[in-house]
Design a protein around this motif. Sequence first.
Motif, PDB file in Angstrom:
ATOM      1  N   TYR A   6      26.459 -25.942  15.064  1.00  0.00           N
ATOM      2  CA  TYR A   6      27.563 -25.311  14.349  1.00  0.00           C
ATOM      3  C   TYR A   6      27.070 -24.014  13.709  1.00  0.00           C
ATOM      4  O   TYR A   6      25.965 -23.975  13.173  1.00  0.00           O
ATOM      5  CB  TYR A   6      28.095 -26.249  13.255  1.00  0.00           C
ATOM      6  N   ASN A   7      27.914 -22.994  13.773  1.00  0.00           N
ATOM      7  CA  ASN A   7      27.565 -21.686  13.209  1.00  0.00           C
ATOM      8  C   ASN A   7      28.298 -21.461  11.897  1.00  0.00           C
ATOM      9  O   ASN A   7      29.520 -21.611  11.828  1.00  0.00           O
ATOM     10  CB  ASN A   7      27.940 -20.567  14.182  1.00  0.00           C
ATOM     11  N   VAL A   8      27.559 -21.083  10.876  1.00  0.00           N
ATOM     12  CA  VAL A   8      28.127 -20.778   9.567  1.00  0.00           C
ATOM     13  C   VAL A   8      27.846 -19.318   9.246  1.00  0.00           C
ATOM     14  O   VAL A   8      26.694 -18.877   9.268  1.00  0.00           O
ATOM     15  CB  VAL A   8      27.519 -21.687   8.467  1.00  0.00           C
ATOM     16  N   LEU A   9      28.905 -18.588   8.960  1.00  0.00           N
ATOM     17  CA  LEU A   9      28.765 -17.199   8.538  1.00  0.00           C
ATOM     18  C   LEU A   9      28.493 -17.159   7.045  1.00  0.00           C
ATOM     19  O   LEU A   9      29.205 -17.777   6.258  1.00  0.00           O
ATOM     20  CB  LEU A   9      30.060 -16.423   8.805  1.00  0.00           C
ATOM     21  N   MET A  10      27.462 -16.436   6.645  1.00  0.00           N
ATOM     22  CA  MET A  10      27.182 -16.183   5.226  1.00  0.00           C
ATOM     23  C   MET A  10      27.611 -14.748   4.962  1.00  0.00           C
ATOM     24  O   MET A  10      26.971 -13.800   5.419  1.00  0.00           O
ATOM     25  CB  MET A  10      25.700 -16.360   4.921  1.00  0.00           C
ATOM     26  N   LEU A  11      28.721 -14.618   4.245  1.00  0.00           N
ATOM     27  CA  LEU A  11      29.309 -13.311   4.005  1.00  0.00           C
ATOM     28  C   LEU A  11      29.460 -13.067   2.508  1.00  0.00           C
ATOM     29  O   LEU A  11      29.448 -14.000   1.715  1.00  0.00           O
ATOM     30  CB  LEU A  11      30.687 -13.236   4.680  1.00  0.00           C
ATOM     31  N   GLY A  12      29.637 -11.824   2.149  1.00  0.00           N
ATOM     32  CA  GLY A  12      29.837 -11.443   0.756  1.00  0.00           C
ATOM     33  C   GLY A  12      29.332 -10.036   0.552  1.00  0.00           C
ATOM     34  O   GLY A  12      28.761  -9.416   1.458  1.00  0.00           O
ATOM     35  N   LEU A  13      29.546  -9.538  -0.647  1.00  0.00           N
ATOM     36  CA  LEU A  13      29.098  -8.188  -0.973  1.00  0.00           C
ATOM     37  C   LEU A  13      27.579  -8.109  -0.972  1.00  0.00           C
ATOM     38  O   LEU A  13      26.894  -9.126  -1.167  1.00  0.00           O
ATOM     39  CB  LEU A  13      29.607  -7.784  -2.359  1.00  0.00           C
ATOM     40  N   ASP A  14      27.069  -6.908  -0.779  1.00  0.00           N
ATOM     41  CA  ASP A  14      25.634  -6.697  -0.910  1.00  0.00           C
ATOM     42  C   ASP A  14      25.214  -7.046  -2.340  1.00  0.00           C
ATOM     43  O   ASP A  14      25.960  -6.823  -3.286  1.00  0.00           O
ATOM     44  CB  ASP A  14      25.276  -5.246  -0.579  1.00  0.00           C
ATOM     45  N   LEU A 101      37.651  -8.286  -0.170  1.00  0.00           N
ATOM     46  CA  LEU A 101      36.925  -8.605   1.055  1.00  0.00           C
ATOM     47  C   LEU A 101      37.282 -10.001   1.554  1.00  0.00           C
ATOM     48  O   LEU A 101      37.536 -10.209   2.742  1.00  0.00           O
ATOM     49  CB  LEU A 101      35.417  -8.489   0.809  1.00  0.00           C
ATOM     50  N   LEU A 102      37.336 -10.953   0.652  1.00  0.00           N
ATOM     51  CA  LEU A 102      37.697 -12.318   1.027  1.00  0.00           C
ATOM     52  C   LEU A 102      39.127 -12.380   1.553  1.00  0.00           C
ATOM     53  O   LEU A 102      39.406 -13.084   2.526  1.00  0.00           O
ATOM     54  CB  LEU A 102      37.500 -13.258  -0.169  1.00  0.00           C
ATOM     55  N   MET A 103      40.030 -11.623   0.938  1.00  0.00           N
ATOM     56  CA  MET A 103      41.425 -11.576   1.416  1.00  0.00           C
ATOM     57  C   MET A 103      41.490 -11.060   2.859  1.00  0.00           C
ATOM     58  O   MET A 103      42.261 -11.569   3.663  1.00  0.00           O
ATOM     59  CB  MET A 103      42.266 -10.674   0.509  1.00  0.00           C
ATOM     60  N   LEU A 104      40.682 -10.065   3.167  1.00  0.00           N
ATOM     61  CA  LEU A 104      40.644  -9.556   4.546  1.00  0.00           C
ATOM     62  C   LEU A 104      40.138 -10.633   5.505  1.00  0.00           C
ATOM     63  O   LEU A 104      40.679 -10.813   6.595  1.00  0.00           O
ATOM     64  CB  LEU A 104      39.748  -8.319   4.634  1.00  0.00           C
ATOM     65  N   LEU A 105      39.093 -11.343   5.098  1.00  0.00           N
ATOM     66  CA  LEU A 105      38.492 -12.352   5.965  1.00  0.00           C
ATOM     67  C   LEU A 105      39.436 -13.508   6.270  1.00  0.00           C
ATOM     68  O   LEU A 105      39.495 -13.983   7.408  1.00  0.00           O
ATOM     69  CB  LEU A 105      37.208 -12.894   5.337  1.00  0.00           C
ATOM     70  N   VAL A 106      40.178 -13.988   5.270  1.00  0.00           N
ATOM     71  CA  VAL A 106      41.042 -15.147   5.509  1.00  0.00           C
ATOM     72  C   VAL A 106      42.239 -14.801   6.389  1.00  0.00           C
ATOM     73  O   VAL A 106      42.916 -15.698   6.886  1.00  0.00           O
ATOM     74  CB  VAL A 106      41.502 -15.839   4.198  1.00  0.00           C
ATOM     75  N   ARG A 107      42.447 -13.512   6.624  1.00  0.00           N
ATOM     76  CA  ARG A 107      43.542 -13.085   7.505  1.00  0.00           C
ATOM     77  C   ARG A 107      43.084 -12.846   8.948  1.00  0.00           C
ATOM     78  O   ARG A 107      43.904 -12.529   9.816  1.00  0.00           O
ATOM     79  CB  ARG A 107      44.177 -11.819   6.951  1.00  0.00           C
ATOM     80  N   VAL A 108      41.797 -12.992   9.216  1.00  0.00           N
ATOM     81  CA  VAL A 108      41.265 -12.766  10.559  1.00  0.00           C
ATOM     82  C   VAL A 108      41.604 -13.970  11.442  1.00  0.00           C
ATOM     83  O   VAL A 108      41.287 -15.115  11.101  1.00  0.00           O
ATOM     84  CB  VAL A 108      39.728 -12.554  10.507  1.00  0.00           C
ATOM     85  N   ASP A 109      42.242 -13.707  12.585  1.00  0.00           N
ATOM     86  CA  ASP A 109      42.667 -14.783  13.485  1.00  0.00           C
ATOM     87  C   ASP A 109      41.514 -15.694  13.907  1.00  0.00           C
ATOM     88  O   ASP A 109      41.662 -16.916  13.935  1.00  0.00           O
ATOM     89  CB  ASP A 109      43.342 -14.212  14.738  1.00  0.00           C
ATOM     90  N   ASP A 110      40.357 -15.111  14.253  1.00  0.00           N
ATOM     91  CA  ASP A 110      39.226 -15.922  14.728  1.00  0.00           C
ATOM     92  C   ASP A 110      38.654 -16.825  13.636  1.00  0.00           C
ATOM     93  O   ASP A 110      37.907 -17.757  13.941  1.00  0.00           O
ATOM     94  CB  ASP A 110      38.100 -15.031  15.268  1.00  0.00           C
ATOM     95  N   LEU A 111      38.973 -16.555  12.382  1.00  0.00           N
ATOM     96  CA  LEU A 111      38.448 -17.361  11.274  1.00  0.00           C
ATOM     97  C   LEU A 111      39.502 -18.321  10.717  1.00  0.00           C
ATOM     98  O   LEU A 111      39.208 -19.093   9.796  1.00  0.00           O
ATOM     99  CB  LEU A 111      37.947 -16.445  10.147  1.00  0.00           C
ATOM    100  N   GLU A 112      40.686 -18.287  11.287  1.00  0.00           N
ATOM    101  CA  GLU A 112      41.783 -19.119  10.797  1.00  0.00           C
ATOM    102  C   GLU A 112      41.417 -20.605  10.852  1.00  0.00           C
ATOM    103  O   GLU A 112      40.904 -21.104  11.846  1.00  0.00           O
ATOM    104  CB  GLU A 112      43.035 -18.873  11.638  1.00  0.00           C
ATOM    105  N   GLY A 113      41.671 -21.285   9.763  1.00  0.00           N
ATOM    106  CA  GLY A 113      41.452 -22.723   9.692  1.00  0.00           C
ATOM    107  C   GLY A 113      40.017 -23.162   9.459  1.00  0.00           C
ATOM    108  O   GLY A 113      39.747 -24.354   9.317  1.00  0.00           O
ATOM    109  N   LEU A 114      39.069 -22.235   9.425  1.00  0.00           N
ATOM    110  CA  LEU A 114      37.677 -22.631   9.213  1.00  0.00           C
ATOM    111  C   LEU A 114      37.452 -23.018   7.754  1.00  0.00           C
ATOM    112  O   LEU A 114      38.000 -22.397   6.848  1.00  0.00           O
ATOM    113  CB  LEU A 114      36.722 -21.481   9.566  1.00  0.00           C
TER     114      LEU A 114
END
Length: 187
Positions: A6-14, A101-114
């Motif tokens: 399983y792949n987990v993206l670690m995202l956030g501001l610098d 940034l988080l608002m943008l991410l939750v709207r990405v189709d490929d990330l939907e439901g994760l």
Amino acid sequence: MRQDEYNVLMLGLDGAGKTTLLEKIKHIDTGIPGMSPDKIQPTVGVNITKVTIEKDLVKFMDLGGQKDLRRIWESYYEDSHGILFVIDATDRERMDEAKELLMLLVRVDDLEGLPLLIAANKCDQKEAELVAVKEMINGMADCLDERDVRVMETSGIEGTGIKTAMEWLHNRIIDNKGAKPPLVADV
């Protein structure tokens, strides 16, 4: 031998502490001390670590959070199974930027439901404002749809909350494998 991966993206501001958190995740998995926090440099590109949680291989992909590096993030979305979004809970000045940034991410189709784990990082510092992070996420509730979301306190320095956070995220990824099946790795 084959193993679910399983792949987990670690995202956030610098500067949120993603790489420091990743070093502590490696330490928890292997028992080998990670890189000293004072030696950690900002991630340029991607920093990948594989750990075993229960019988599954979980690949954490720590992606650089600088504005000019965020354009590479989308190349990792499609094969992702979960998101670990790291927020510096001591940096009140950048909370709005983290929220955008988080608002943008939750709207990405490929990330939907994760499943989405929000790590309120640096909770070992007295300036940490967990309440502010939780209020920020509560204010986004309408955008989060029906995905599993949790805010947890973490400290990449002390290791606080990391084991529990990884267990929560792993369990949600497993619960979601009907919608997002695992990859298969040869080990």
